[in-house]
Structure formats: C-alpha cells, structure tokens
Write a protein that holds these residues in place. Structure first.
Motif, short mmCIF file in Angstrom:
data_model
loop_
_atom_site.label_atom_id
_atom_site.label_comp_id
_atom_site.label_asym_id
_atom_site.label_seq_id
_atom_site.Cartn_x
_atom_site.Cartn_y
_atom_site.Cartn_z
N THR A 16 42.66 74.25 26.38
CA THR A 16 43.07 73.23 25.41
C THR A 16 44.60 73.22 25.26
OG1 THR A 16 42.68 74.84 23.62
CG2 THR A 16 40.94 73.24 24.08
N ALA A 17 45.25 74.36 25.48
CA ALA A 17 46.72 74.38 25.43
C ALA A 17 47.30 73.50 26.53
CB ALA A 17 47.22 75.82 25.56
N ARG A 18 46.73 73.63 27.73
CA ARG A 18 47.19 72.79 28.85
C ARG A 18 46.86 71.33 28.60
NH1 ARG A 18 45.36 77.28 31.88
NH2 ARG A 18 43.31 76.30 32.18
N GLU A 19 45.66 71.10 28.02
CA GLU A 19 45.25 69.73 27.71
C GLU A 19 46.18 69.11 26.67
OE1 GLU A 19 41.16 67.39 26.30
OE2 GLU A 19 41.13 69.56 26.68
N GLN A 20 46.59 69.90 25.70
CA GLN A 20 47.50 69.41 24.67
C GLN A 20 48.86 69.08 25.26
OE1 GLN A 20 47.91 71.96 21.21
NE2 GLN A 20 49.88 71.05 20.65
N THR A 21 49.35 69.96 26.12
CA THR A 21 50.64 69.72 26.77
C THR A 21 50.60 68.42 27.57
OG1 THR A 21 51.11 72.08 26.93
CG2 THR A 21 52.31 70.63 28.43
N LYS A 22 49.51 68.20 28.31
CA LYS A 22 49.37 66.99 29.12
C LYS A 22 49.30 65.75 28.21
CE LYS A 22 48.39 64.46 32.79
NZ LYS A 22 48.04 63.18 32.14
N GLU B 188 50.50 65.41 25.17
CA GLU B 188 51.82 65.20 24.55
C GLU B 188 52.80 64.58 25.56
OE1 GLU B 188 52.66 69.10 23.19
OE2 GLU B 188 51.72 68.82 21.22
N GLN B 189 52.70 64.99 26.81
CA GLN B 189 53.56 64.39 27.85
C GLN B 189 53.21 62.92 28.03
OE1 GLN B 189 52.74 66.95 31.20
NE2 GLN B 189 54.37 68.40 30.67
N ASP B 190 51.91 62.59 27.99
CA ASP B 190 51.50 61.18 28.12
C ASP B 190 52.05 60.36 26.96
OD1 ASP B 190 50.11 61.84 30.38
OD2 ASP B 190 48.14 61.94 29.39
N VAL B 191 52.02 60.90 25.75
CA VAL B 191 52.56 60.21 24.58
C VAL B 191 54.05 59.99 24.75
CG1 VAL B 191 53.06 60.42 22.11
CG2 VAL B 191 50.79 61.01 22.96
N ASP B 192 54.74 61.03 25.22
CA ASP B 192 56.19 60.95 25.39
C ASP B 192 56.56 59.89 26.42
OD1 ASP B 192 58.80 62.08 24.66
OD2 ASP B 192 58.87 62.73 26.77
N VAL C 206 45.91 63.62 21.11
CA VAL C 206 46.67 64.86 20.87
C VAL C 206 46.13 65.57 19.64
CG1 VAL C 206 48.91 65.80 20.21
CG2 VAL C 206 48.78 64.08 22.01
N LEU C 207 45.89 64.83 18.56
CA LEU C 207 45.37 65.43 17.34
C LEU C 207 43.99 66.07 17.56
CD1 LEU C 207 46.37 62.74 14.68
CD2 LEU C 207 47.35 65.03 14.97
N GLU C 208 43.14 65.36 18.32
CA GLU C 208 41.80 65.89 18.60
C GLU C 208 41.88 67.18 19.42
OE1 GLU C 208 38.32 66.74 20.91
OE2 GLU C 208 40.09 65.77 21.80
N VAL C 209 42.78 67.20 20.40
CA VAL C 209 42.95 68.40 21.23
C VAL C 209 43.53 69.53 20.39
CG1 VAL C 209 44.15 69.38 23.21
CG2 VAL C 209 43.19 67.07 23.36
N MET C 210 44.48 69.20 19.51
CA MET C 210 45.09 70.23 18.66
C MET C 210 44.05 70.88 17.74
SD MET C 210 48.74 68.43 17.61
CE MET C 210 49.15 69.76 16.45
N GLU C 211 43.13 70.05 17.25
CA GLU C 211 42.06 70.59 16.38
C GLU C 211 41.16 71.53 17.18
OE1 GLU C 211 40.10 67.19 14.81
OE2 GLU C 211 41.68 66.72 13.35
#
Length: 247
Positions: A61-67, A69-73, A118-123
C-alpha cells in the motif's frame, strides 16, 4: 546362581537407585515448561506469519500510495500549465479556448478522483500499519513468555541433572560391591522387565509383580539355601528374601 544374602540385599539398594534415576529422567522429560514452550512456539510461528503478511500489505500500500500521489501530481501540473495558457491570452481561437476550458474542467475532475484514490489507499495503509504495530507487540509478548519458560525449564533441568549425577555416582559405588554375575543378571532382567530387575519378597508377595506366591513356590524358597538367588515364577525377577518375607 549363588550370592551372599548381604549382596542380594545390596541389589535392592541398586534397584532403588535405578528407580530414582528412572523417576528423575521422567521428571526431566515431563517438565510442564516443555509443553508450555511448544504451545507458545506454535503461537509465535503463527503470529510471525501474520506479521509478515501485514508488513507485506503495508509495503504494497505504501508503493500504491506513492504511485497514486504521483498520478495526482502529474494531473495537477498539467492543469496548472493549461490554466497558465488560458490566463496568458495566448489562445485566441474560440474553439481552442473552449477545448482548453473543457480540458481544465476534465483535469479538475480527474484530480479529484485521483485524490479520492489516494485517501482510500492511505486509509488501507494506516490500517495495515496499525496491524503491524499490534502484531509486533504480540510477537514480543509471546517471545518474552517463551524466554521466561525457557529460563524456568533450564533451571529445573539443571537441578534435575545435578541430582541425576549424584544418584548415578552413588549407584556406581553401591553396584561395585555387588558380584559381577549377579549384577549382570539383574541388569538383563531390568531391561526386560520395565526397569525392575530385583524385588523384595514381602509377606509372601513379590514386590515386582505384586503377585502372592503359591504355597508350593513358598515351600521351595524356604528350602533354598540363604545364598541361592531365587526368582519369581510369575515375573522371573530376582526375589530378595528379608526378615519380612513371611518365610
């Protein structure tokens, strides 16, 4: 076989020491800490497997969150560039302006959707982190219990081993005074008869098999010379006569 009555009596001393050694060996093997450590070790293995799974989930999930967040950016940067083009006045064609405004709106929606991801992955990552923390504490707790049980087992084992060494030494001294042929027969019978090779004849009863001797057998024993090594007809163990034999 013949042996002096005193040597036969001494054989009972050897037998008593051998019984004590058997008891100590059983006590050593049956220490409650053995079962406790085995049970705790199984629990620890299961917890460690669960911990590895939780750590893997947290890492994924850490890698998924990073990905995410990169998509959002990336979408945000593209929207900023489009807004800058719109604000600069460089685009004058009504059609191009309409297309640009539509794209900015689409990017805004896309950014919102990605931020929700991102929020769902962070949770999910936070839940995984909490699971890792919980399991880490449980692993530490069980390991501490294993360490405590191991220390108690080792202390008890050391005490028993010390007594075994003492009894073994005493057995060597006592058995050394028993004639070799009598001791050899005793050891052979002891191996065949569950650790009891010689037994006292007490009130006409063999203390090895707990059977009362028949009248004819008792008669033969009464007639036997004091140095004759007699055997129980039922269990074949060496029968040692004493003043309490009922002869």
């Amino acid at each position: 076989m013949n042996a002096a009555p005193a040597d036969q009596i001494r054989l009972l001393d050897v037998q008593a020491l051998d019984v004590r050694l058997q008891q100590l060996a059983h006590k050593r093997k049956s220490l409650p800490e053995h079962a406790e450590i085995e049970s705790l070790t199984k629990d620890l293995t299961q917890l460690r497997d669960l911990l590895v799974a939780a750590q893997t989930e947290e890492s994924d999930t850490a890698r998924e969150q990073t990905k995410a967040e990169q998509d959002v950016d990336q979408v945000r940067q593209r929207a900023v560039r489009d807004q800058q083009r719109l604000d600069s006045g460089a685009v004058t064609s009504p059609k191009d302006l309409s297309n640009l405004q539509h794209e900015i709106a689409s990017l805004a929606k896309r950014q919102g959707d990605l931020e929700d991801v991102v929020l769902e992955v962070m949770e999910r990552r936070e839940a995984a982190q909490e699971r890792v923390s919980e399991l880490t504490e449980r692993v530490s707790s069980v390991q501490a219990k294993i360490d405590d049980a191991t220390a108690r087992r080792d202390a008890a084992t050391e005490e028993i081993d010390g007594e075994i060494a003492s009894v073994t030494k005493e057995r060597e001294v006592v058995s050394a005074a028993v004639p070799a042929d009598l001791l050899k027969l005793y050891d052979k019978l002891r191996a065949q008869q569950g650790g009891i090779g010689a037994a006292k004849l007490y009130q006409r009863t063999c203390q090895g098999c707990r059977q009362e001797l028949a009248i004819t057998e008792m008669s033969e024993i009464r007639k036997a010379a004091p140095d004759t090594v007699v055997r129980c007809e039922n269990c074949r163990r060496i029968l040692v006569r004493t003043a309490e034999s009922g002869l």
